[in-house]
Design an enzyme around this catalytic site. Structure first.
Site, PDB file in Angstrom:
ATOM      1  N   TYR A 145       0.853  -1.182   0.000  1.00 48.46           N
ATOM      2  CA  TYR A 145       0.000   0.000   0.000  1.00 48.46           C
ATOM      3  C   TYR A 145       0.889   1.232   0.000  1.00 48.46           C
ATOM      4  O   TYR A 145       1.870   1.293   0.739  1.00 48.46           O
ATOM      5  CB  TYR A 145      -0.890   0.007   1.244  1.00 48.46           C
ATOM      6  CG  TYR A 145      -1.741   1.244   1.395  1.00 48.46           C
ATOM      7  CD1 TYR A 145      -2.751   1.530   0.477  1.00 48.46           C
ATOM      8  CD2 TYR A 145      -1.546   2.134   2.455  1.00 48.46           C
ATOM      9  CE1 TYR A 145      -3.531   2.674   0.625  1.00 48.46           C
ATOM     10  CE2 TYR A 145      -2.323   3.277   2.602  1.00 48.46           C
ATOM     11  CZ  TYR A 145      -3.316   3.531   1.686  1.00 48.46           C
ATOM     12  OH  TYR A 145      -4.094   4.668   1.821  1.00 48.46           O
ATOM     13  N   ASP A 240       9.233   2.774  -0.093  1.00 46.49           N
ATOM     14  CA  ASP A 240       8.181   3.461   0.648  1.00 46.49           C
ATOM     15  C   ASP A 240       8.306   3.034   2.109  1.00 46.49           C
ATOM     16  O   ASP A 240       7.873   1.950   2.494  1.00 46.49           O
ATOM     17  CB  ASP A 240       6.803   3.117   0.079  1.00 46.49           C
ATOM     18  CG  ASP A 240       5.679   3.828   0.833  1.00 46.49           C
ATOM     19  OD1 ASP A 240       5.982   4.526   1.822  1.00 46.49           O
ATOM     20  OD2 ASP A 240       4.502   3.668   0.438  1.00 46.49           O
ATOM     21  N   LYS A 268       4.037   8.858   9.041  1.00 48.44           N
ATOM     22  CA  LYS A 268       3.770   8.247  10.353  1.00 48.44           C
ATOM     23  C   LYS A 268       4.720   8.731  11.467  1.00 48.44           C
ATOM     24  O   LYS A 268       4.562   9.855  11.929  1.00 48.44           O
ATOM     25  CB  LYS A 268       3.724   6.729  10.212  1.00 48.44           C
ATOM     26  CG  LYS A 268       2.608   6.313   9.241  1.00 48.44           C
ATOM     27  CD  LYS A 268       2.144   4.881   9.312  1.00 48.44           C
ATOM     28  CE  LYS A 268       0.850   4.705   8.534  1.00 48.44           C
ATOM     29  NZ  LYS A 268       0.984   4.143   7.204  1.00 48.44           N
TER      30      LYS A 268
HETATM   31  C1  LIG Z   1       0.358   4.756   5.840  1.00 49.54           C
HETATM   32  C2  LIG Z   1       1.101   4.523   4.578  1.00 49.54           C
HETATM   33  C3  LIG Z   1       0.972   5.387   3.470  1.00 49.54           C
HETATM   34  C4  LIG Z   1      -0.009   6.520   3.458  1.00 49.54           C
HETATM   35  O1  LIG Z   1       0.281   7.498   4.406  1.00 49.54           O
HETATM   36  P1  LIG Z   1      -0.882   8.551   4.807  1.00 49.54           P
HETATM   37  O2  LIG Z   1      -0.208   9.466   5.778  1.00 49.54           O
HETATM   38  O3  LIG Z   1      -1.989   7.728   5.411  1.00 49.54           O
HETATM   39  O4  LIG Z   1      -1.302   9.231   3.582  1.00 49.54           O
HETATM   40  C5  LIG Z   1       1.773   5.161   2.376  1.00 49.54           C
HETATM   41  N1  LIG Z   1       2.644   4.148   2.344  1.00 49.54           N
HETATM   42  C6  LIG Z   1       2.795   3.301   3.383  1.00 49.54           C
HETATM   43  C7  LIG Z   1       3.798   2.201   3.292  1.00 49.54           C
HETATM   44  C8  LIG Z   1       2.017   3.450   4.528  1.00 49.54           C
HETATM   45  O5  LIG Z   1       2.152   2.589   5.536  1.00 49.54           O
END
Ligand SMILES: *Cc1c(COP(=O)(O)O)cnc(C)c1O
Length: 429
Positions: A145, A240, A268
């Site tokens: 994701y 990511d 995060k």
């Molecule tokens: C949480 C997450 C996102 C999205 O971040 P948001 O602050 O919710 O937009 C993207 N990539 C990864 C791997 C994530 O865990």
């Protein structure tokens, strides 16, 4: 049964105000019983809902709160900053401070750009990769994701190197056609994708520690292979690390696997519980971002001083020697005790872990791809979720989500949590 009257009343009202009663879909308790709990307070490892139920919290706001709730350093730094105003739309020293702390303690990046969410970070990283390479297509992995970025809201077909189908309405085919989806842990599929689209692949993007669809830990060799094949084809490798960054180590997964990606995205933990995202890379690549370069990216509230202060107060703790070793040690004991209990009692349940992340799976088999997760196990998760709530444990309301252990989940708190987990597992066995 624990009282839920106030949460239920608030949710009825919320449904008249927000689609599905929520501002982010996974909060809606769609795959578990009952209505979402409305939280009113958090302190240390605990949270309290509006009906005054207390829980040990393993969701930790979906990862950001690695120091637990209401950490005094974060609270005090935020208050001190906010006394001078909330936002200027100019540079502030708070942005410098957080950037310096990060860049000086991370061998894999030279320059960073702050944004306000993980999604925004990934979206910007994709544009940068395309701008830098002059190519169009992105390879992503099934089960990773990357936020709700148009080009990455794509599911895999089961075939190799096929174009995916969109997992959301409202995304043009033209956008989807630039995304190639392949399974995790599958070198052949990646090779095939490069054979077919090699000249036009701008980047491979991966969660090096896939933790948004179960915890699908990859072999180091697979990540190394991605590094090699992207170099050979003049494509960029994007890690990511919105979830793994500052979670598995101060240098994130890049540090754990010792692999140099071209661009790393963060979110995060970086914001200490306030909205911050970032993307980072070498000076050469980052110099393509405006105003130095021709890849445009901007943000009214980017590097907001209050958010920068929260992030700094949190990362200042994380960077201290021994922080991550201690996190991992407590998490390992927690996981081992619960796994031993499950094994001894012949319960089809195991925790998988890395760093201070854990995932609840309902099998003792190794799981490395999205397709290996049995959808039926989510029914069992739902029963476990309810049993855990009754015992006073809060985890994210989906069996595809991982749990997090913070600095203030002390051995004592975890002892209590272990007993509660055992009781809940016995109930559903
Ligand atoms: C949480 C997450 C996102 C999205 O971040 P948001 O602050 O919710 O937009 C993207 N990539 C990864 C791997 C994530 O865990």
């Amino acid at each position: 049964m624990r009282a839920r009257e106030r949460s239920n009343t608030l949710f009825e009202k919320a449904k008249t105000l927000f689609p599905g009663g929520v501002n982010s879909p996974v909060r809606a308790f769609k795959s578990v019983d009952g209505a979402p709990l409305f939280m009113k307070k958090g302190d240390g490892p605990y949270i309290w809902d509006e009906d005054d139920n207390q829980f040990i919290d393993f969701c930790c706001s979906w990862g950001p709160l690695i120091l637990g709730h209401n950490h005094p350093n974060i609270r005090e730094k935020v208050i001190a900053t906010i006394e001078n105003g909330t936002s200027f739309g100019t540079p502030t020293k708070h942005g410098n401070a957080l950037a310096e702390l990060i860049v000086e303690n991370n061998r894999f990046i030279d320059k960073i750009r702050f944004v306000s969410s993980g999604t925004e970070a990934v979206m910007s990283a994709i544009r940068l990769a395309r701008g830098y390479t002059g190519k169009n297509k992105i390879i992503k992995f099934e089960g990773c994701y990357h936020g709700h970025v148009d080009a990455l809201m794509v599911n895999a077909g089961s075939g190799l190197a096929t174009f995916g189908t969109s997992s959301s309405a409202g995304i043009p085919d033209g956008v989807i056609n630039e995304t190639v989806v392949v399974p995790l842990n599958d070198e052949e599929a990646v090779k095939k994708a490069f054979e077919i689209h090699g000249d036009d692949i701008a980047a491979v993007i991966i969660e090096p520690i896939p933790a948004n669809n179960g915890l699908l830990l990859q072999e180091t060799e697979f990540l190394t292979f991605l590094r090699t094949i992207t170099r050979v084809n003049s494509a960029l490798l994007i890690f990511d690390e919105v979830i793994s960054g500052f979670r598995v180590g101060f240098e994130g997964a890049a540090g754990v696997y010792d692999i140099q990606p071209d661009i790393i995205t963060y979110g995060k933990i970086i914001g200490g519980g306030l909205p911050v995202g970032a993307y980072a890379g070498s000076t050469e690549i980052m110099s393509r971002i405006s105003p130095d370069g021709d890849v445009y990216q901007a943000g009214t509230l980017s590097a907001n001083p209050v958010a920068m202060s929260a992030g700094y107060a949190q990362l200042e703790e994380c960077v201290k020697p021994g922080f991550y070793e201690d996190q991992e040690k407590r998490t390992k004991r927690f996981v081992n005790e619960i796994n031993t209990f499950a094994e001894e009692n012949k319960i089809d349940f195991r925790l998988t872990t890395i760093g201070s992340i854990f995932w609840m799976k309902f099998t003792d088999e190794k799981i490395q791809t999205a397709a290996q997760i049995n959808p039926d196990s989510m029914v069992t998760f739902s029963r476990l979720f309810s049993a855990l709530l009754e015992e006073g444990i809060y985890v994210g309301p989906s069996g595809y989500e991982v749990g997090f252990i913070s600095k203030v989940h002390t051995e004592e708190v975890l002892d209590s949590a272990i007993e509660k987990f055992k009781a809940a597992l016995s109930k559903i066995a």
